[in-house]
Write a protein that holds these residues in place. Sequence first.
Motif, mmCIF file in Angstrom:
data_model
loop_
_atom_site.group_PDB
_atom_site.id
_atom_site.type_symbol
_atom_site.label_atom_id
_atom_site.label_comp_id
_atom_site.label_asym_id
_atom_site.label_seq_id
_atom_site.Cartn_x
_atom_site.Cartn_y
_atom_site.Cartn_z
ATOM 1 N N ARG A 1 0.828 -1.202 0.000
ATOM 2 C CA ARG A 1 0.000 0.000 0.000
ATOM 3 C C ARG A 1 0.867 1.259 0.000
ATOM 4 N NH1 ARG A 1 -5.684 -0.705 2.067
ATOM 5 N NH2 ARG A 1 -6.090 -2.903 1.691
ATOM 6 N N SER A 2 2.006 1.204 0.683
ATOM 7 C CA SER A 2 2.894 2.369 0.690
ATOM 8 C C SER A 2 3.455 2.636 -0.708
ATOM 9 C CB SER A 2 4.028 2.195 1.704
ATOM 10 O OG SER A 2 4.773 1.035 1.435
ATOM 11 N N ALA B 1 3.077 5.979 -3.150
ATOM 12 C CA ALA B 1 4.143 6.641 -3.900
ATOM 13 C C ALA B 1 3.767 6.746 -5.378
ATOM 14 C CB ALA B 1 5.453 5.879 -3.732
ATOM 15 N N LEU B 2 3.165 5.698 -5.914
ATOM 16 C CA LEU B 2 2.750 5.693 -7.314
ATOM 17 C C LEU B 2 1.659 6.731 -7.575
ATOM 18 C CD1 LEU B 2 3.240 4.245 -10.014
ATOM 19 C CD2 LEU B 2 1.453 2.623 -9.353
ATOM 20 N N VAL B 3 0.723 6.856 -6.655
ATOM 21 C CA VAL B 3 -0.332 7.868 -6.784
ATOM 22 C C VAL B 3 0.285 9.273 -6.753
ATOM 23 C CG1 VAL B 3 -2.338 8.900 -5.631
ATOM 24 C CG2 VAL B 3 -2.205 6.422 -5.912
ATOM 25 N N GLY B 4 1.235 9.479 -5.861
ATOM 26 C CA GLY B 4 1.916 10.773 -5.797
ATOM 27 C C GLY B 4 2.654 11.084 -7.087
ATOM 28 N N PHE B 5 3.306 10.060 -7.645
ATOM 29 C CA PHE B 5 4.011 10.220 -8.909
ATOM 30 C C PHE B 5 3.028 10.560 -10.026
ATOM 31 C CE2 PHE B 5 5.712 8.167 -12.822
ATOM 32 C CZ PHE B 5 6.810 8.985 -13.011
ATOM 33 N N ALA B 6 1.898 9.847 -10.060
ATOM 34 C CA ALA B 6 0.873 10.099 -11.082
ATOM 35 C C ALA B 6 0.336 11.520 -10.957
ATOM 36 C CB ALA B 6 -0.256 9.086 -10.956
ATOM 37 N N PHE C 1 -8.211 5.030 -11.498
ATOM 38 C CA PHE C 1 -7.261 6.128 -11.377
ATOM 39 C C PHE C 1 -6.144 6.050 -12.417
ATOM 40 C CE2 PHE C 1 -3.561 8.247 -9.435
ATOM 41 C CZ PHE C 1 -4.120 9.486 -9.122
ATOM 42 N N PHE C 2 -5.734 4.829 -12.753
ATOM 43 C CA PHE C 2 -4.636 4.617 -13.692
ATOM 44 C C PHE C 2 -5.159 4.093 -15.025
ATOM 45 C CE2 PHE C 2 -2.761 4.035 -9.488
ATOM 46 C CZ PHE C 2 -1.688 4.911 -9.562
ATOM 47 N N THR C 3 -4.504 4.493 -16.096
ATOM 48 C CA THR C 3 -4.803 3.936 -17.406
ATOM 49 C C THR C 3 -3.954 2.689 -17.572
ATOM 50 O OG1 THR C 3 -5.231 6.136 -18.294
ATOM 51 C CG2 THR C 3 -4.800 4.363 -19.892
ATOM 52 N N VAL C 4 -4.610 1.564 -17.868
ATOM 53 C CA VAL C 4 -3.917 0.280 -17.988
ATOM 54 C C VAL C 4 -3.810 -0.103 -19.457
ATOM 55 C CG1 VAL C 4 -4.033 -2.178 -17.419
ATOM 56 C CG2 VAL C 4 -4.685 -0.479 -15.708
#
Length: 144
Positions: free
Chosen positions: A87-88, A92-97, A128-131
């Motif tokens: 989850r952490s 980080a990935l959400v922050g990067f996005a 939230f992410f494009t896959v």
Amino acid sequence: MKNFANPCVLGDLTKALAADIVTVDAAAPFSCRPLHGRTAERDTALGRFRGEIGLPNLAEFKAALNDLVMNTVLKVILDFAEVSLSRSAVGALVGFAAAMHGRNKRLYLFRPSAQVRKTLKDLGLTGFFTVLETEDDILATLVV
């Protein structure tokens, strides 16, 4: 880093991306530094990640993501086919996005593993992410 500054035809780029995506050292430990492909005229970076990403290597993960954001890169594609995310790491990935979005850049996840998909679903981040699922999907993002 392999530079595809002047591919003769889109087919050459397809072969190059397919080779980069398929060629994986199964014995290699978690690695998020190598950037296997970059298309200069399309301003796209393709990064491969492998292994378990969590608190013990979160700083390295964040550094690798930051390495992908060069001034000329407008799109980043992360190959997460062989990744599990804590989850952490998702945080980080959400922050990067969000940082990418704030710079008018796009982030794509390529073939996220079942564990990554489940974690994103559990956190309510599925949309939230494009896959991207195939190399053809990658090529479609290059021409947009």
